[in-house]
Design a protein around this motif. Structure first.
Motif, PDB file in Angstrom:
ATOM      1  N   LEU A  98     -33.530  37.951  10.290  1.00 17.70           N
ATOM      2  CA  LEU A  98     -32.278  37.207  10.158  1.00 17.70           C
ATOM      3  C   LEU A  98     -31.589  37.660   8.880  1.00 17.70           C
ATOM      4  CD1 LEU A  98     -33.557  33.600  11.022  1.00 17.70           C
ATOM      5  CD2 LEU A  98     -32.082  35.014  12.479  1.00 17.70           C
ATOM      6  N   SER A  99     -30.290  37.434   8.799  1.00 23.29           N
ATOM      7  CA  SER A  99     -29.551  37.762   7.590  1.00 23.29           C
ATOM      8  C   SER A  99     -29.878  36.772   6.476  1.00 23.29           C
ATOM      9  CB  SER A  99     -28.045  37.718   7.872  1.00 23.29           C
ATOM     10  OG  SER A  99     -27.623  36.382   8.129  1.00 23.29           O
ATOM     11  N   GLY A 100     -29.569  37.170   5.251  1.00 26.52           N
ATOM     12  CA  GLY A 100     -29.755  36.254   4.134  1.00 26.52           C
ATOM     13  C   GLY A 100     -28.947  34.986   4.302  1.00 26.52           C
ATOM     14  N   GLU A 101     -27.746  35.114   4.845  1.00 27.20           N
ATOM     15  CA  GLU A 101     -26.895  33.939   5.054  1.00 27.20           C
ATOM     16  C   GLU A 101     -27.532  32.968   6.032  1.00 27.20           C
ATOM     17  OE1 GLU A 101     -22.206  32.898   6.017  1.00 27.20           O
ATOM     18  OE2 GLU A 101     -23.044  34.816   6.699  1.00 27.20           O
ATOM     19  N   THR A 102     -28.039  33.470   7.146  1.00 26.19           N
ATOM     20  CA  THR A 102     -28.647  32.587   8.147  1.00 26.19           C
ATOM     21  C   THR A 102     -29.916  31.940   7.618  1.00 26.19           C
ATOM     22  OG1 THR A 102     -27.737  33.940   9.934  1.00 26.19           O
ATOM     23  CG2 THR A 102     -29.558  32.484  10.492  1.00 26.19           C
ATOM     24  N   SER A 139     -20.981  32.960   3.001  1.00 25.36           N
ATOM     25  CA  SER A 139     -20.373  31.748   2.434  1.00 25.36           C
ATOM     26  C   SER A 139     -21.400  30.703   2.029  1.00 25.36           C
ATOM     27  CB  SER A 139     -19.404  31.132   3.455  1.00 25.36           C
ATOM     28  OG  SER A 139     -20.098  30.776   4.645  1.00 25.36           O
ATOM     29  N   GLU A 140     -22.668  30.989   2.294  1.00 22.61           N
ATOM     30  CA  GLU A 140     -23.714  30.010   1.962  1.00 22.61           C
ATOM     31  C   GLU A 140     -24.059  30.111   0.473  1.00 22.61           C
ATOM     32  OE1 GLU A 140     -26.040  26.827   3.470  1.00 22.61           O
ATOM     33  OE2 GLU A 140     -24.430  28.024   4.361  1.00 22.61           O
ATOM     34  N   PRO A 141     -24.046  29.002  -0.268  1.00 17.92           N
ATOM     35  CA  PRO A 141     -24.351  29.067  -1.706  1.00 17.92           C
ATOM     36  C   PRO A 141     -25.833  29.279  -1.956  1.00 17.92           C
ATOM     37  CG  PRO A 141     -24.081  26.781  -1.029  1.00 17.92           C
ATOM     38  CD  PRO A 141     -23.742  27.629   0.173  1.00 17.92           C
ATOM     39  N   ILE A 142     -26.152  29.761  -3.150  1.00 18.91           N
ATOM     40  CA  ILE A 142     -27.544  29.832  -3.581  1.00 18.91           C
ATOM     41  C   ILE A 142     -27.778  28.781  -4.657  1.00 18.91           C
ATOM     42  CG2 ILE A 142     -27.876  32.233  -2.950  1.00 18.91           C
ATOM     43  CD1 ILE A 142     -27.487  32.982  -5.902  1.00 18.91           C
ATOM     44  N   ASP A 143     -29.015  28.316  -4.745  1.00 19.90           N
ATOM     45  CA  ASP A 143     -29.361  27.233  -5.663  1.00 19.90           C
ATOM     46  C   ASP A 143     -29.985  27.728  -6.960  1.00 19.90           C
ATOM     47  OD1 ASP A 143     -28.827  25.056  -3.622  1.00 19.90           O
ATOM     48  OD2 ASP A 143     -30.419  26.169  -2.601  1.00 19.90           O
ATOM     49  N   LEU A 144     -30.421  28.988  -6.977  1.00 21.84           N
ATOM     50  CA  LEU A 144     -31.155  29.534  -8.113  1.00 21.84           C
ATOM     51  C   LEU A 144     -31.177  31.040  -7.995  1.00 21.84           C
ATOM     52  CD1 LEU A 144     -34.283  30.433  -6.903  1.00 21.84           C
ATOM     53  CD2 LEU A 144     -34.188  27.985  -6.476  1.00 21.84           C
ATOM     54  N   LEU A 145     -31.550  31.694  -9.064  1.00 24.14           N
ATOM     55  CA  LEU A 145     -31.801  33.132  -9.045  1.00 24.14           C
ATOM     56  C   LEU A 145     -33.019  33.408  -9.895  1.00 24.14           C
ATOM     57  CD1 LEU A 145     -29.478  36.153  -9.237  1.00 24.14           C
ATOM     58  CD2 LEU A 145     -31.128  35.875 -11.093  1.00 24.14           C
ATOM     59  N   GLU A 146     -34.002  34.109  -9.310  1.00 20.05           N
ATOM     60  CA  GLU A 146     -35.202  34.494 -10.053  1.00 20.05           C
ATOM     61  C   GLU A 146     -34.960  35.853 -10.701  1.00 20.05           C
ATOM     62  OE1 GLU A 146     -39.810  34.194  -8.969  1.00 20.05           O
ATOM     63  OE2 GLU A 146     -38.816  35.905  -8.021  1.00 20.05           O
ATOM     64  N   LEU A 147     -35.145  35.926 -12.006  1.00 21.72           N
ATOM     65  CA  LEU A 147     -34.798  37.126 -12.759  1.00 21.72           C
ATOM     66  C   LEU A 147     -35.734  38.300 -12.488  1.00 21.72           C
ATOM     67  CD1 LEU A 147     -33.984  35.354 -16.128  1.00 21.72           C
ATOM     68  CD2 LEU A 147     -32.328  36.586 -14.695  1.00 21.72           C
ATOM     69  N   GLY A 148     -37.027  38.041 -12.363  1.00 20.26           N
ATOM     70  CA  GLY A 148     -37.996  39.123 -12.239  1.00 20.26           C
ATOM     71  C   GLY A 148     -38.448  39.612 -13.600  1.00 20.26           C
ATOM     72  N   LEU A 149     -39.568  40.319 -13.632  1.00 22.77           N
ATOM     73  CA  LEU A 149     -40.188  40.707 -14.901  1.00 22.77           C
ATOM     74  C   LEU A 149     -39.377  41.736 -15.680  1.00 22.77           C
ATOM     75  CD1 LEU A 149     -43.955  41.008 -13.883  1.00 22.77           C
ATOM     76  CD2 LEU A 149     -42.743  39.021 -14.776  1.00 22.77           C
TER      77      LEU A 149
END
Length: 359
Positions: A98-102, A139-149
């Protein structure tokens, strides 16, 4: 797969106590057997708040981090994803066609949180394949972003469509050993008693007061480099060589440092402080000149610090230097250097971790 055989809930919880962590994500919460293993430990004698978390890979190989209030939400997601995934019950991080949006829509439908995992990493990450959040999530919002090492907050602070997205710095531990678990962590401001809902509400509200973790240069994808011989290149050199290493023909992979600079379009916005730390075992290994944090000598020194001060994070960031010196002077010198940013960094790239030396 790809983790230590010691990765079991009781060992992870014990490691949290030694490290000084109060909140732990389960990881792999879509996996039925892993859920069953965790359920007896959700209420634990250590008082650790356990957050059901999981990661999925979408049809374009982007990885997404999901945080939920309970395993029931992951059961609902498994039912929603099962027809689009051949590995939903066999892989801790299943591929979902599935797509990231879905995927994000379905996560929000069950009341959970979602955002890109290790967002800047040049493999299987949001900014490996997309130039914007909307390019992946529509159009779907994101709640967070993980930075990574390989990134800290400064890497995303100048990217306009991240201006209101909370950044998380997570250890993504594949082992309960103290140099792996909690090597990155978040400090959050909770009103009231510690609870899963309280933690998730803090993330929703961006109530993160500090991020802590690696110097980005220590990450194995920080600089643009060959994935075979790890020779590093400037962005211009990589383009000149058509992204193939002239030494051995290996693929040159764009590093997080260069990718973040490409995407930054505005002056860095305000972010909570980011504290650069090095795991205590790695500090001891460096100053004692031993081969690994797991050597008998290194472990004995580490255990002496935990016995004296209770947990590793306090040793790294809070215990006064004279008290550390009473246990091991060379370690006190090193921690003082880290606290004062007297560090020479040797950046990693192409899949090879960076290193540091102390001034």
């Amino acid at each position: 797969m790809a983790v230590s055989r010691a990765m079991h809930p009781e060992k992870l919880l014990a490691a949290c106590t030694i490290k000084g962590l109060h909140v732990l994500g389960t990881g792999d919460a879509l996996h039925p057997a892993w859920q069953r293993e965790w359920k007896p430990f959700l209420a634990n004698k250590q008082g650790i708040c356990v957050i059901p978390t999981g990661e999925v890979e979408d049809e374009h190989r982007v990885h997404h981090l999901i945080l939920a209030e309970d395993f029931g939400q992951f059961d609902q997601l498994r039912d929603l994803f099962v027809s689009k995934s051949k590995s939903i019950s066999t892989n801790g991080r299943p591929h979902v066609s599935l797509s990231g949006e879905t995927i994000a829509e379905r996560v929000h439908d069950v009341g959970a949180l979602i955002g890109p995992a290790h967002a800047f990493t040049p493999w299987t990450a949001l900014f490996a394949y997309h130039d914007s959040v909307a390019g992946c999530y529509g159009s779907e919002p994101i709640d967070l972003l993980e930075l990574g090492l390989s990134a800290d907050s400064s890497y995303g602070a100048g990217i306009p469509d991240l201006s209101h997205v909370p950044f998380l710095s997570n250890s993504d531990a594949h082992s309960p050993q103290p140099e792996k678990i909690g090597r990155e962590f978040n400090r959050i401001q909770i009103n009231g008693s510690l609870s899963v809902r309280g933690v998730l509400d803090c993330i929703r509200a961006g109530a993160i007061t500090m991020n802590a973790g690696f110097f980005p240069e220590e990450g194995k994808y920080n600089r643009t480099a060959c994935v075979r011989c790890f020779t590093q290149y400037s962005l211009g050199q990589a383009q000149q060589h058509n992204w193939r290493c002239p030494a051995d023909g290996g693929l040159i992979k764009k590093g997080v440092f260069d990718r973040a600079r490409e995407l930054s379009r505005s002056p860095p916005g305000s972010r909570p402080p980011y504290l650069h730390i090095v795991p205590l075992g790695q500090v001891i290994q460096t100053v004692e000149g031993v081969s690994s944090p797991g050597t008998k000598k290194c472990r004995a020194i580490y255990d002496a610090f935990i016995s004296a001060f209770g947990n590793e994070i306090d040793v790294l960031i809070a215990i006064p230097e004279p008290e550390i010196r009473a246990i091991r002077p060379k370690v006190a010198d090193a921690i003082a250097a880290l606290r004062e940013n007297r560090v020479i960094l040797h950046p990693g790239g192409g899949g090879k971790y960076g290193t540091f030396s102390l001034v």
